[in-house]
Design an enzyme around this catalytic site. Structure first.
Site, PDB file in Angstrom:
ATOM      1  N   HIS A  34       0.859  -1.181   0.000  1.00 28.84           N
ATOM      2  CA  HIS A  34       0.000   0.000   0.000  1.00 28.84           C
ATOM      3  C   HIS A  34       0.891   1.224   0.000  1.00 28.84           C
ATOM      4  CE1 HIS A  34      -3.125   2.835   1.153  1.00 28.84           C
ATOM      5  NE2 HIS A  34      -3.978   1.909   0.750  1.00 28.84           N
ATOM      6  N   ASP A  66      -7.905  -5.413   0.126  1.00 25.56           N
ATOM      7  CA  ASP A  66      -8.425  -6.303  -0.920  1.00 25.56           C
ATOM      8  C   ASP A  66      -8.046  -7.758  -0.704  1.00 25.56           C
ATOM      9  OD1 ASP A  66      -9.674  -4.301  -2.502  1.00 25.56           O
ATOM     10  OD2 ASP A  66      -7.684  -3.583  -3.013  1.00 25.56           O
TER      11      ASP A  66
HETATM   12  N1  CMC Z   1       4.041  -7.644  -4.787  1.00 21.76           N
HETATM   13  C1  CMC Z   1       5.359  -7.656  -5.012  1.00 21.76           C
HETATM   14  N2  CMC Z   1       6.169  -6.588  -4.923  1.00 21.76           N
HETATM   15  C2  CMC Z   1       5.592  -5.430  -4.596  1.00 21.76           C
HETATM   16  C3  CMC Z   1       4.197  -5.316  -4.349  1.00 21.76           C
HETATM   17  C4  CMC Z   1       3.431  -6.483  -4.458  1.00 21.76           C
HETATM   18  N3  CMC Z   1       2.114  -6.446  -4.223  1.00 21.76           N
HETATM   19  N4  CMC Z   1       3.887  -4.031  -4.064  1.00 21.76           N
HETATM   20  C5  CMC Z   1       5.047  -3.356  -4.125  1.00 21.76           C
HETATM   21  N5  CMC Z   1       6.073  -4.195  -4.442  1.00 21.76           N
HETATM   22  C6  CMC Z   1       7.493  -3.856  -4.558  1.00 21.76           C
HETATM   23  C7  CMC Z   1       7.807  -3.130  -5.851  1.00 21.76           C
HETATM   24  O1  CMC Z   1       8.129  -4.038  -6.887  1.00 21.76           O
HETATM   25  C8  CMC Z   1       8.964  -2.271  -5.418  1.00 21.76           C
HETATM   26  O2  CMC Z   1      10.102  -3.094  -5.358  1.00 21.76           O
HETATM   27  P1  CMC Z   1      11.579  -2.494  -5.697  1.00 21.76           P
HETATM   28  O3  CMC Z   1      11.866  -1.518  -4.596  1.00 21.76           O
HETATM   29  O4  CMC Z   1      12.465  -3.693  -5.720  1.00 21.76           O
HETATM   30  O5  CMC Z   1      11.450  -1.829  -7.039  1.00 21.76           O
HETATM   31  C9  CMC Z   1       8.609  -1.866  -3.992  1.00 21.76           C
HETATM   32  O6  CMC Z   1       7.786  -2.935  -3.511  1.00 21.76           O
HETATM   33  C10 CMC Z   1       7.858  -0.554  -3.887  1.00 21.76           C
HETATM   34  O7  CMC Z   1       6.748  -0.625  -4.786  1.00 21.76           O
HETATM   35  P2  CMC Z   1       6.004   0.608  -5.432  1.00 21.76           P
HETATM   36  O8  CMC Z   1       5.344   0.168  -6.687  1.00 21.76           O
HETATM   37  O9  CMC Z   1       6.943   1.771  -5.506  1.00 21.76           O
HETATM   38  O10 CMC Z   1       4.932   0.916  -4.333  1.00 21.76           O
HETATM   39  P3  CMC Z   1       3.701   1.860  -4.526  1.00 21.76           P
HETATM   40  O11 CMC Z   1       3.508   2.571  -3.257  1.00 21.76           O
HETATM   41  O12 CMC Z   1       3.839   2.679  -5.760  1.00 21.76           O
HETATM   42  O13 CMC Z   1       2.528   0.823  -4.825  1.00 21.76           O
HETATM   43  C11 CMC Z   1       0.630  -0.509  -4.707  1.00 21.76           C
HETATM   44  C12 CMC Z   1       1.456   0.586  -4.004  1.00 21.76           C
HETATM   45  C13 CMC Z   1      -0.620  -0.758  -3.871  1.00 21.76           C
HETATM   46  C14 CMC Z   1       0.218  -0.028  -6.101  1.00 21.76           C
HETATM   47  C15 CMC Z   1       1.499  -1.788  -4.805  1.00 21.76           C
HETATM   48  O14 CMC Z   1       1.885  -2.231  -3.529  1.00 21.76           O
HETATM   49  C16 CMC Z   1       0.765  -2.896  -5.560  1.00 21.76           C
HETATM   50  O15 CMC Z   1       0.824  -2.937  -6.798  1.00 21.76           O
HETATM   51  N6  CMC Z   1       0.078  -3.840  -4.836  1.00 21.76           N
HETATM   52  C17 CMC Z   1      -0.703  -4.858  -5.498  1.00 21.76           C
HETATM   53  C18 CMC Z   1      -2.032  -4.301  -5.969  1.00 21.76           C
HETATM   54  C19 CMC Z   1      -2.985  -4.069  -4.811  1.00 21.76           C
HETATM   55  O16 CMC Z   1      -3.149  -4.915  -3.958  1.00 21.76           O
HETATM   56  N7  CMC Z   1      -3.639  -2.898  -4.830  1.00 21.76           N
HETATM   57  C20 CMC Z   1      -4.631  -2.519  -3.815  1.00 21.76           C
HETATM   58  C21 CMC Z   1      -4.164  -1.384  -2.965  1.00 21.76           C
HETATM   59  S1  CMC Z   1      -5.166  -1.133  -1.504  1.00 21.76           S
HETATM   60  C22 CMC Z   1      -6.725  -0.708  -2.025  1.00 21.76           C
HETATM   61  C23 CMC Z   1      -6.803   0.434  -2.978  1.00 21.76           C
HETATM   62  O17 CMC Z   1      -6.067   1.405  -2.927  1.00 21.76           O
HETATM   63  O18 CMC Z   1      -7.698   0.381  -3.818  1.00 21.76           O
END
Ligand code: CMC
Length: 428
Positions: A306, A363
């Site tokens: 998140h 989720d």
């Molecule tokens: N699985 C594997 N690796 C992950 C995940 C994940 N679910 N989420 C983040 N990472 C890794 C990402 O690859 C990155 O790694 P590195 O530092 O090696 O490059 C690091 O963690 C930071 O990721 P980020 O993409 O910069 O994080 P963010 O804050 O931009 O993304 C997120 C937040 C929710 C989009 C992401 O965690 C994600 O894609 N999660 C899966 C989708 C999900 O469950 N979404 C629902 C969010 S909660 C409800 C809502 O908001 O609607």
């Protein structure tokens, strides 16, 4: 404690005021930065950018805290109803018994769709995505409520909020009925908000669906937990659209579109698809986690991570406990719940997830509950939208009520071609 911010740019110093929130969150107010220095800030993804001050929802992502209007989510989950939570989120305090009854009456009065609005459903193909239908129908609704386009007093605002919150439920159920070729069910004026939705989803003209109390309570809980979540992607979209002066219907319809994507509201679908894949392929949970970590594809552990929570999402804790309870009560054995528990266990002990502070989000378990209630996968994100409607309306209201609100218009740093001449087509 007072704070100071001094920025040094090309040898010159500039002081900027700081802002402190109720819970001591801190910001540097850079409103005058460009005028004074010629620089803007660049923050792709807005991870460090506060787009507004807001009185609605407080999140402490490190401690796993979520409060609506100051009330902890755990208390609302235990004691509140969705309708009362909706009123709280929009109007800033718990309603009195009289206010709650008035709002309930308005919801009931608005539960029907205009007959010609019902005809709009005929225009969609049977396999149309319910999120496309929902967004289109919220916009279409505004054509039937011209007096709601300009909201000038609290009564009209309450009526408009009740219309959207009530009719969204009717549209959601109708889009499902259309998709499976069943007749649309009229709402029942005697039923509660949640029971009415379940009735419109699952009753047939010749057979009433009578939900178990546990099912109604689980649905209410799901909606309460989704009611608001400060400046997430869809809420920021609603505020952005509202800042242009767009009406509540148009702004909420835009919110539905933003919610649709798999990184946001669409994640509840992606989680169940992931769990189903693991279940059907017979793949070991540890192998799936290894695949995610390998980053050789765009694969992510859906339902994990998140932008704000760097600790447990408090909603996922509540939903996990509720999922266990609902499944036990309904005597449902869902293999996906076991896979989810195993996945959570593996991930929480794996350095990849621990170091990146990736915990289960809302989720991760919500899909298991929705499955137990009999909600089809295609409707999961629509359910999220139904729950989030009060939050979108509250955020729309905050912009609408603020005489100092400005058109939201971020800047950019242009990185495209330098100036070049137009080339006539025969010389290209
Ligand atoms: N699985 C594997 N690796 C992950 C995940 C994940 N679910 N989420 C983040 N990472 C890794 C990402 O690859 C990155 O790694 P590195 O530092 O090696 O490059 C690091 O963690 C930071 O990721 P980020 O993409 O910069 O994080 P963010 O804050 O931009 O993304 C997120 C937040 C929710 C989009 C992401 O965690 C994600 O894609 N999660 C899966 C989708 C999900 O469950 N979404 C629902 C969010 S909660 C409800 C809502 O908001 O609607």
């Amino acid at each position: 404690m007072s704070h100071t911010c001094r920025i040094e740019l090309d040898g010159k110093s500039y002081d900027f005021p700081t802002v402190e929130g109720t819970e001591h969150e801190l910001a540097v107010d850079i409103t005058t930065l460009r005028d004074r220095t010629g620089f803007i800030t660049l923050d792709e993804g807005y991870g460090n950018t506060g787009s507004c001050t807001s009185d609605i929802t407080y999140i402490d992502g490190d401690k796993g805290i979520l409060r609506y209007r100051g009330i902890p989510i755990e208390q609302l989950a235990e004691k509140g109803s969705f309708v009362e939570t909706a009123w709280l989120v929009i109007w800033g305090r718990l309603p009195t018994a009289e206010e709650l009854q008035r709002f309930r009456n308005r919801l009931t009065a608005n539960e029907m769709l205009h007959e010609s609005l019902r005809n709009h459903f005929e225009g969609f193909p049977p396999n149309a995505h319910p999120m496309a239908i929902l967004s289109a129908m919220i916009n279409a609704m505004s054509c039937y409520e011209p007096e709601m386009m300009e909201i000038e007093d609290e009564t009209t605002l309450e009526r408009a909020a009740a219309r959207i919150i009530s009719k969204v439920r009717t549209v959601a159920a109708a889009s499902y009925k259309m998709s499976i070729g069943q007749p649309l069910m009229y709402p029942h004026p005697e039923f509660s908000y949640c029971n009415n939705f379940l009735h419109m989803m699952f009753s047939l003209p010749y057979r009433d669906y009578v939900p178990d109390r546990e099912i109604t309570r689980a649905l209410s809980l799901f909606l309460i937990l989704h009611a608001d979540h400060e400046q997430n992607c869809s809420t920021s979209t609603v505020r952005m659209v509202a800042s242009s002066g767009a009406n509540m219907f148009a702004s909420c319809a835009a919110g539905v579109c933003a919610l649709w994507g798999p990184l946001h509201g669409g994640a509840n679908v992606a989680v169940v698809e992931m769990l189903e894949f693991i279940n059907q392929s017979g793949m070991k949970v540890s192998d799936y986690v290894a695949k995610v970590k390998a980053k050789d594809s765009k694969l992510r552990l859906m339902g994990f991570g998140h932008r704000v929570y760097k600790n447990f999402d408090p909603r996922s804790k509540i939903l996990k406990a509720a999922a266990d309870k609902v499944l036990a009560k309904l005597h449902v054995q869902d293999p996906l719940l076991e896979i989810a528990s195993e996945l959570e266990d593996v991930a929480l002990h794996d350095p990849y997830f621990v170091e990146r502070k990736l915990y289960p989000n809302v989720d991760f378990y919500s899909g298991i509950i929705l499955r137990a209630l009999g909600i089809p996968l295609s409707m999961f994100t629509v359910m999220f939208a139904m729950g989030r409607m009060p939050g979108w309306i509250a955020n729309w209201k905050e912009i609408h009520d603020n005489p100092k609100a400005r058109l939201q218009r971020p800047r950019q740093i242009y990185t495209g071609n330098p100036i070049q001449d137009y080339v006539p087509i025969d010389q290209r």
